[in-house]
Structures are given as C-alpha cells and as structure tokens.
Enzyme design. Structure first.
Site, PDB file in Angstrom:
ATOM      1  N   ARG A  21      20.562  24.984  15.302  1.00 34.87           N
ATOM      2  CA  ARG A  21      20.513  25.218  13.698  1.00 34.87           C
ATOM      3  C   ARG A  21      21.856  25.933  12.933  1.00 34.87           C
ATOM      4  O   ARG A  21      22.439  26.822  13.745  1.00 34.87           O
ATOM      5  CB  ARG A  21      19.380  26.450  13.301  1.00 34.87           C
ATOM      6  CG  ARG A  21      19.054  26.351  12.117  1.00 34.87           C
ATOM      7  CD  ARG A  21      17.807  27.674  11.997  1.00 34.87           C
ATOM      8  NE  ARG A  21      18.280  28.858  12.159  1.00 34.87           N
ATOM      9  CZ  ARG A  21      17.619  30.029  11.583  1.00 34.87           C
ATOM     10  NH1 ARG A  21      16.521  29.717  10.824  1.00 34.87           N
ATOM     11  NH2 ARG A  21      17.997  31.271  11.698  1.00 34.87           N
TER      12      ARG A  21
ATOM     13  N   TYR B 261      19.307  39.370   3.122  1.00 33.27           N
ATOM     14  CA  TYR B 261      20.486  39.269   4.125  1.00 33.27           C
ATOM     15  C   TYR B 261      20.805  38.013   4.672  1.00 33.27           C
ATOM     16  O   TYR B 261      21.741  37.857   5.506  1.00 33.27           O
ATOM     17  CB  TYR B 261      19.698  40.201   5.255  1.00 33.27           C
ATOM     18  CG  TYR B 261      18.349  39.692   5.535  1.00 33.27           C
ATOM     19  CD1 TYR B 261      18.333  38.791   6.486  1.00 33.27           C
ATOM     20  CD2 TYR B 261      17.264  40.720   5.518  1.00 33.27           C
ATOM     21  CE1 TYR B 261      16.915  38.420   6.990  1.00 33.27           C
ATOM     22  CE2 TYR B 261      16.016  40.199   5.775  1.00 33.27           C
ATOM     23  CZ  TYR B 261      15.751  39.000   6.574  1.00 33.27           C
ATOM     24  OH  TYR B 261      14.895  38.946   7.090  1.00 33.27           O
ATOM     25  N   LYS B 262      20.158  37.002   3.924  1.00 38.92           N
ATOM     26  CA  LYS B 262      20.680  35.533   4.484  1.00 38.92           C
ATOM     27  C   LYS B 262      21.886  35.231   3.611  1.00 38.92           C
ATOM     28  O   LYS B 262      23.094  35.623   3.747  1.00 38.92           O
ATOM     29  CB  LYS B 262      19.534  34.705   4.635  1.00 38.92           C
ATOM     30  CG  LYS B 262      18.354  34.893   5.467  1.00 38.92           C
ATOM     31  CD  LYS B 262      17.243  33.947   5.542  1.00 38.92           C
ATOM     32  CE  LYS B 262      16.146  34.165   6.218  1.00 38.92           C
ATOM     33  NZ  LYS B 262      16.533  34.008   7.869  1.00 38.92           N
TER      34      LYS B 262
ATOM     35  N   PHE C 138       7.466  30.068   7.612  1.00 35.20           N
ATOM     36  CA  PHE C 138       7.923  30.900   8.633  1.00 35.20           C
ATOM     37  C   PHE C 138       6.691  31.688   9.185  1.00 35.20           C
ATOM     38  O   PHE C 138       5.948  32.049   8.341  1.00 35.20           O
ATOM     39  CB  PHE C 138       8.942  32.075   7.940  1.00 35.20           C
ATOM     40  CG  PHE C 138       9.718  32.964   8.868  1.00 35.20           C
ATOM     41  CD1 PHE C 138      10.530  32.286   9.804  1.00 35.20           C
ATOM     42  CD2 PHE C 138       9.279  34.295   8.996  1.00 35.20           C
ATOM     43  CE1 PHE C 138      10.962  33.203  10.803  1.00 35.20           C
ATOM     44  CE2 PHE C 138       9.840  35.288   9.760  1.00 35.20           C
ATOM     45  CZ  PHE C 138      10.706  34.522  10.709  1.00 35.20           C
TER      46      PHE C 138
ATOM     47  N   ASP D  49       8.226  31.027  -1.353  1.00 33.33           N
ATOM     48  CA  ASP D  49       9.136  31.787  -0.630  1.00 33.33           C
ATOM     49  C   ASP D  49      10.438  31.369  -0.572  1.00 33.33           C
ATOM     50  O   ASP D  49      10.976  30.102  -0.274  1.00 33.33           O
ATOM     51  CB  ASP D  49       8.538  31.816   0.803  1.00 33.33           C
ATOM     52  CG  ASP D  49       9.523  32.750   1.691  1.00 33.33           C
ATOM     53  OD1 ASP D  49      10.559  32.943   1.306  1.00 33.33           O
ATOM     54  OD2 ASP D  49       8.849  33.298   2.559  1.00 33.33           O
TER      55      ASP D  49
END
Lengths: 397, 397
Positions: free
Chosen positions: B356, B209-210, B113, B184
């Site tokens: 996605r 938050y995912k 990311f 990560d």
C-alpha cells in the site's frame, strides 16, 4: 520514608502559586515535558509509522497500565489505558450487566460524579428492557443493596465533599447480594492507598490527569478482575481489543484478558506524558502519602476553623471517611475562590456552594498549607472577596 | 495555485526517506512540535487548572472541529473533535438507529475497515431485538439498499485497495429508501475533496492522524447534519455533551447541536498538535491537491507496471474510483515491503497480499515518486527482498 522534598523537586510549579487543585488537574512534572518532546521529535518525527513497533507505541496502553496498576493494587496485566473515564465507565457497566443477565438495576449514589450517572443512563436507554439507574443518598447505599441490583457503581471519594465510602464493606455486601461492583477511582488513584485485588472488586476505572499528573485530557484506565476478564464481551468492540487486530478479520474476536478493553488507536502523546509523570511515584510509599495527606488536611482545617467561622466544613472529620481533599461551604463560595486564586492560592469551586482544596503531598509542604489557610482567612476577615470582578462567572470553574 | 513546495517546507521529514505512508500516519509538521511544547510549558505548566479557560482548552474540540469542517464541506458548528474513530462510529450508528426505530439493519461492505464493523456488531448485540449488521461486497452495496436498512455505514475509500465509492450516488439511494448514512472519512479527509453538506449526508466521522497529520493517536471527528443534530440523543452521554456540564446536574440533558457529541475531557495535547498541523492547510485548494495526487499516483503506476510485471495493480484505473493511495498485490508482499522500507521508501503491507502506498502532495514531489517506484522495481528485479530478515514478522505492520 518517602522523600517528599525530592518528589516536589520533580515538578515545574509556577512561582508565587500554592496549588491546591491537583485533585482536578495535576501540575507538570519536568520529565513529562522532556518525554513528550522526545516522543514528537525522535519518535513521530524520525520513526514515522515504524514508531508503533520501534518506539513501542502499540504496547504503551498495557505497559503504562501496569505502572498505574501498582498504585491501585492491581497485578500486572490487569489494567489498560485509553479513552476517557466516561467511556471506561460505559465499558465496565456494559460488561457487568451482561454478566448478570437476570437483573436490571445499576445502583449508585447522588454524590457520584454526574458523568458516571449520565453514562449509566445512556446505557440503560440503549439496552431498553427495563434497565434502570437507581440513585440513593451516599449514606443510604449500603441498605439499598439487594438482589435486584446487577451492578453497584460507586465513586469512592465524593468530588464535592471529599467524603470517602468504605469500599471493602460495600463490595462485600454487593457480592453477598450477587451484584458486581464498578469502583470509580477518579479521586482515589494516587490520592489514597487502594487495593482493587485485595478488596476483590470486579471492575475499577479512573482518570490520570488528577493525582497522577498526566496533563489535560490524559487517558483513563480500566481494571477487570482476572477471574472475569476472559468472560466479558466488550460492548465497545474496537479493533485494538481484537485478538488479532492486524489480521483485519471481518468478525470481532475479543483479545486475551484486559486487552479486550482497548478500543481505538491509543493517544501516544498523552500516554508519553503519563508514562513520564509516573516516574515521580517510583520512590513513593502510599501509606506515607496517606499520613502526610491527612496531616496537611488537618492543618488546613485547624487554621481555617480557628479564624473563619463563616466557612462550614463539608468534609467528614473522621480520617477514615476522607479522601485527599477538604471542602468548605459558603453561599458566596464562587467569589471567595476567585479572590483566593487572584492571590495565588488555587483551589476550585463546585456548585452550589463548595470551596474545594486538594492536598497532594508530592508537591505541597506543611508551610504551603498554613500559608494558604491564612490567606483564605485574611480574605474572609477583610471581606476583599466581595468585589465585582470576583462575582463574574467564567465558563469553566 | 497551491504552492506545494511551501507546504513541503512545513514538515520535518527525515533525511533519506521517501514517505508513502501518510495514509496511515502523517509526518510531523514543524508547527506541531512548537505548539505542543507551548501547550505543555506555558499552558499546563504555568496556567495549571486555569488553562481550561485562559488557554481555551475547553473550546478546542469545537474550534479545531470547525477547521477540520472546512476541509470536508461542513459549516462551522457542525463538527466536533474527540475520542477515537471507533467511538465516533458507535455514536453515529446509535444515533442513526434511534432515528429509524422501525428498522433493524445496518448495511455495510466487506471492504470497510474492520473496526467499523466490530463497533456495529457490538452495538447490535447491546441493542438486541434483532438488530443486525449486514455486509455485502463493495460492488453490491448499491443494490442491497432497500427499505429494511436503517443505516448505511460506508468508508468512502477502501483501506486496502484505495477503491473509492460514489458517495453522492449511495447517499441519494439510501435517502430514497428512507435510510440514514454514516460516512467514514478516514481515508478521505485531507486526501480528496469532500462535501458532506453538499451531499446531504446525515453523519460523517473520521480520524486526524492520517492525511491531517495530527500525530499518533490524534483525536477523531464527528459531523452531524444540522437538521438532525438537535434530534439525536447520544448513547454515550458524557458530561461534556451536557447542556450545562458545570451545573453538575444529576440528569443528562443534551447540549445544543453538535456539542452533545462530546463525551469526556478532551485530549488537550493531541488537540494542540492537530491545531498546529491544520495550519499547513490554510493555503491549500482541495482541487489542486486532488489533481496533484492523481498525477503522483499515475506516475507511480506507470513506472511500476512498465518494470515490475510481477506486481498486480489492486487499485481501480479510473480516477473517479480512486482515493489517494495505490495498492499492488503480490503473494510475497510482506517481505517486499520490508526490503523497500530498509532502503528508505516507506509504504505498508496489509494482509494477505497488499502493498500500500499513500500519495500526499503536501510533502511528496513527482521526483520522490519516480525514485520510490524505481527502487521498488529494482528490488523486484534483483530479488533482494527474498532474505530471511525481510520475512520475519513484526507485531504491527
């Protein structure tokens, strides 16, 4: 004239409590409760991922930053919200040091909030190459500014004593010596009139959970002078400070102006609380607030000094040298404060011997203040603070 | 067996929506709404400053950290919450580099990311002295590990393609070369079984938050191996990572173990939401979750590949190389995704051409997935994605 009865009605204050600790954590504005409930149910719950656009979450740090900016003399587009104050201190210091590559000293004072000093210490260690934090006594700061200083890092109002620096004077002296200034407004924003642009400061930072009433752990803010904002290259170069975060480029290119001081995904629920809390300030004139704050402080000092000789005033008497809090010293300050809290008057204690009281005209009346002072004096006169339960230390004080 | 009908009932899902974007922002758990309302009204509103002790706010980062730890194979006392993922990446990298003072290279891959890469870039610039971030293609990582590498920084699951690294293998290779690992878990925690301790990783970081459903801007987490936690000296040395924050010492002394990775005042409202969101996980077995996730993915791929030859699978076919998302490529991916969202199937688009879809068994049924795939295929077959309104770009996608 600001209507302080109207602002008081905007807060949810517990019955039977006089709250003199808004300098540590502001109370709950009614609007914050409703606004967060809406952010959760209608935005997060119903919009899901589309809330970033539809509910404007992505712009909250800048939009709320502008509202905070109005209270500290910053033009729109020069303040952004995010992270914690410690992180914002680090960003400001790192940026300032990079703008003075030939200098190695961060100058601060021993009255600064320790986290600012710790962050500076950590940054100097990371930078290596003889970078150093130098701290002097608060009254020695002005004389210590010389051309070795890269950055002057000052918290305007001392968290213990409430002593206020003359920032205009310090900024002028720092600039004359070729240094930059990081001005910590933790105990200034919403407490006293502040004019970051008028005083030509370089960087300013602060928190929102004290006098701005954003709730526990509300986000911090950072201001960068427009003349510098496009020059600094952030040390904490997160994706939301990128010129084009959703291009997902592999290389960092700083965003325009203050936007580059953003780091990661903004705390939407805390920002929603702050956004609502700022509604309280819409009709408030900062000069009215300042007059009223000093009136409340003077009233408190007068009652306490008349009846409690055992308490020693730690706050300067001169108005120009005060923030929006009053502190007294007593060797048994911890127990005295616990006794006072047990009777519904909430202030706080700071080691080793400071009883600290915040004066926040938005929700405190002169009658509250007299009653608080009288309660304190009565506790002192009767000695009823000296009970075992008031000496037992809680983890956080 | 995990009861996925029961977990689904714990979420507040909008009617008529099939949500395949929990890999970006998880939906609202009912309990989070109630818990935050309570934190605001009963804790902040009524306890005011005393909430730090009485409501346990000060311990939330460690207490909630332990609950997250259980989902990633971390022992109690080795994970703490706070800040954003970008800040946690910086902390982990700075600590790791300091433990390898004779090396100068952070190795990562181009599928990472971007914010992780940006933070590494910023840290290298701050450190100076030839520190450098080196990025290679994901498939070239293993061969690029050599004794010049100080830290291997890897996001396990690629945010675009869903390709999963073999972390056990990479960690073993890195350790054999004398390098440390920052892992990560942004797209791993709550998505796939993770065992940070069993894999002997050094540092792990992630967001909440995912797949953990903490809401927009929920706090990040950091894990430090117990064998290292008392050795690292934090670069971001904030007061709440101090051994004794409320002593207000002028010098920083790191707190015990993982506590030193705390920085500033914790975001209590966001932590309350996360704490409640973690209740959903109490009866969930991560192996059941993994099987169900792969079943949902396979179902989606089968329907789409059978009916939409224009979409090219970007995710590896081998289960062992997948996370919990499926991606397809199409040059008009942006417009196709907007058309799909307009029909109530929410996925997202990542530049330049990735559609996605996240598969989250906690609240997605096989029937949802079939219906989503059929809607996508119907949009493709009819060409109804090719309308002007679906080509207009929103700020955030």
């Amino acid at each position: 004239m600001t209507d302080f009865a109207a602002t008081r009605a905007m807060f949810d204050l517990p019955k039977g409590v006089i709250y003199l600790d808004g300098n540590s954590l502001g109370p709950l504005p009614h609007a914050a409760k409703e606004r967060v409930a809406r952010a959760i149910a209608d935005e997060w719950g119903q919009m899901l991922i589309t809330g970033w656009n539809k509910a404007g979450w992505m712009d909250l740090p800048a939009r709320v930053g502008d509202r905070v900016g109005r209270l500290i003399g910053a033009a729109p587009g020069t303040v952004v919200m995010g992270d914690t104050l410690s992180i914002k201190v680090y960003q400001a210091l790192a940026s300032a040091l990079e703008l003075r590559p030939d200098r190695r000293v961060i100058l601060s004072d021993t009255g600064n909030f320790p986290s600012d000093l710790y962050m500076a210490e950590g940054l100097c260690r990371t930078l290596g190459s003889d970078y150093a934090l130098k701290t002097v006594a608060p009254e020695a700061v002005e004389d210590a500014i010389d051309d070795s200083v890269a950055v002057l890092m000052i918290t305007e109002v001392d968290y213990r004593t409430g002593r206020k620096h003359d920032m205009a004077r310090l900024i002028a002296k720092a600039h004359a010596a070729g240094a930059l200034v990081v001005w910590d407004l933790a105990h200034s924003a919403g407490a006293i009139p502040v004019d970051v642009a008028g005083n030509d400061t370089d960087f300013a930072v602060g928190c929102s959970y004290k006098y701005l009433n954003s709730g526990p752990g509300g986000p911090a803010f950072i201001y960068v002078a427009p003349r510098l904002a496009d020059q600094v290259r952030p040390a904490l170069s997160g994706w939301l400070g990128h010129e084009s975060p959703f291009a997902f480029d592999l290389d960092y290119r700083p965003g325009a102006g203050i936007e580059r001081m953003r780091v990661g995904t903004p705390p939407v629920l805390q920002l929603a609380a702050l956004d609502a809390a700022l509604d309280v300030w819409e009709g408030v004139d900062m000069n009215d607030l300042r007059s009223r704050s000093l009136e409340l402080q003077d009233r408190f000092i007068a009652v306490v000094e008349a009846a409690c000789p055992a308490l020693t005033l730690a706050t300067p008497r001169a108005h120009a040298q005060r923030g929006s809090q009053v502190s007294f010293r007593h060797s048994q300050g911890y127990a005295i404060m616990q006794a006072l809290i047990a009777e519904g008057v909430i202030g706080d204690f700071r080691a080793p011997d400071i009883l600290r009281f915040g004066f926040t005209p938005l929700y405190l009346s002169p009658e509250d203040v007299t009653q608080a002072a009288e309660t304190l004096c009565d506790i002192m006169a009767t000695g009823r603070w000296d009970r075992p339960e008031f000496h037992a230390r809680a983890k956080v004080t």
